[in-house]
Design an enzyme around this catalytic site. Sequence first.
Site, PDB file in Angstrom:
ATOM      1  N   GLU A 229       0.875  -1.074   0.039  1.00 36.83           N
ATOM      2  CA  GLU A 229       0.085   0.125  -0.009  1.00 36.83           C
ATOM      3  C   GLU A 229       0.904   1.044  -0.052  1.00 36.83           C
ATOM      4  O   GLU A 229       1.889   1.254   0.484  1.00 36.83           O
ATOM      5  CB  GLU A 229      -0.887  -0.003   1.445  1.00 36.83           C
ATOM      6  CG  GLU A 229      -1.958  -1.077   1.390  1.00 36.83           C
ATOM      7  CD  GLU A 229      -3.192  -0.970   0.436  1.00 36.83           C
ATOM      8  OE1 GLU A 229      -3.268   0.191  -0.086  1.00 36.83           O
ATOM      9  OE2 GLU A 229      -3.861  -1.753   0.289  1.00 36.83           O
ATOM     10  N   CYS A 230       0.378   2.325  -0.583  1.00 39.44           N
ATOM     11  CA  CYS A 230       1.413   3.566  -0.591  1.00 39.44           C
ATOM     12  C   CYS A 230       1.238   4.198   0.949  1.00 39.44           C
ATOM     13  O   CYS A 230       1.837   5.024   1.204  1.00 39.44           O
ATOM     14  CB  CYS A 230       0.648   4.652  -1.589  1.00 39.44           C
ATOM     15  SG  CYS A 230      -1.076   5.062  -1.282  1.00 39.44           S
ATOM     16  N   GLY A 231       0.033   3.824   1.349  1.00 37.06           N
ATOM     17  CA  GLY A 231      -0.073   4.522   2.769  1.00 37.06           C
ATOM     18  C   GLY A 231      -1.426   5.273   3.004  1.00 37.06           C
ATOM     19  O   GLY A 231      -1.605   5.719   4.162  1.00 37.06           O
TER      20      GLY A 231
END
Length: 234
Positions: A229-231
Amino acid sequence: MDDNQEKLTEFEIKQIARRFETSDVEEILQWAVDRFGTGLVMTSNFGVEGIVVMDKLARIAPQTPIIYLSTGYQFPETDRLKDRLRDLYDLNIVEHRAELSVEQQNQVFGEKLFVRNPDQCCHLRKVEPLQKALKGSEAWIAALRRDQSPTRATIGIVEWNAKHQLVKINPLATWSRRDVWDYVVRHNLPYNTLYDEGYTSIGCVPCTRRVMPGAHERSGRWDGQQKLECGIHL
Ligand code: SF4
């Protein structure tokens, strides 16, 4: 939201989420629009799921702000699709950028931070801009699906997002990838042409790869890294 309307408690949010497990996306979106009004936003990088939600949202509340995080690393195909969708639906797309341009980031943190420290790169180019973009909003629509990744397997259709202190709405949580593509084909919706070239999930150019047929749809993101995930959705 009406000024006199009480904020939803976490218990109420869970009850609503349970009720929506078998509801149509339209019903969920209509509830969100009625409940949150101008406090409602959507985020999208114009992936195929986002197109489905936009197609439905545009019939209910077309002026809902669509937050787009312009990282400076996006594919030109994504930007072309964004412009096409804006024209098609008269969408209210609001672009947010990182404080540092890619060139400034290279000067401060060195070249190719996305290879050496992708979490930091995502934080600078996605997470921080999203934090600013969501400030003041009461509810956030995202086009996540539970079966996209283990990190998304337990998302609620409606849930409290403690990080941003708002209600997050995932109207496609129960949809499969097949459901999404069936909808797009049936309604002849535009989509990112990179899907026709072997990409199954589209993010930034340096961190997105084509995948082999049969591979997991998000396996082309941050290929070779543990990152899923990118966050922004964690
Ligand atoms: Fe940087 Fe890659 Fe994250 Fe985009 S996806 S912000 S290029 S690390």
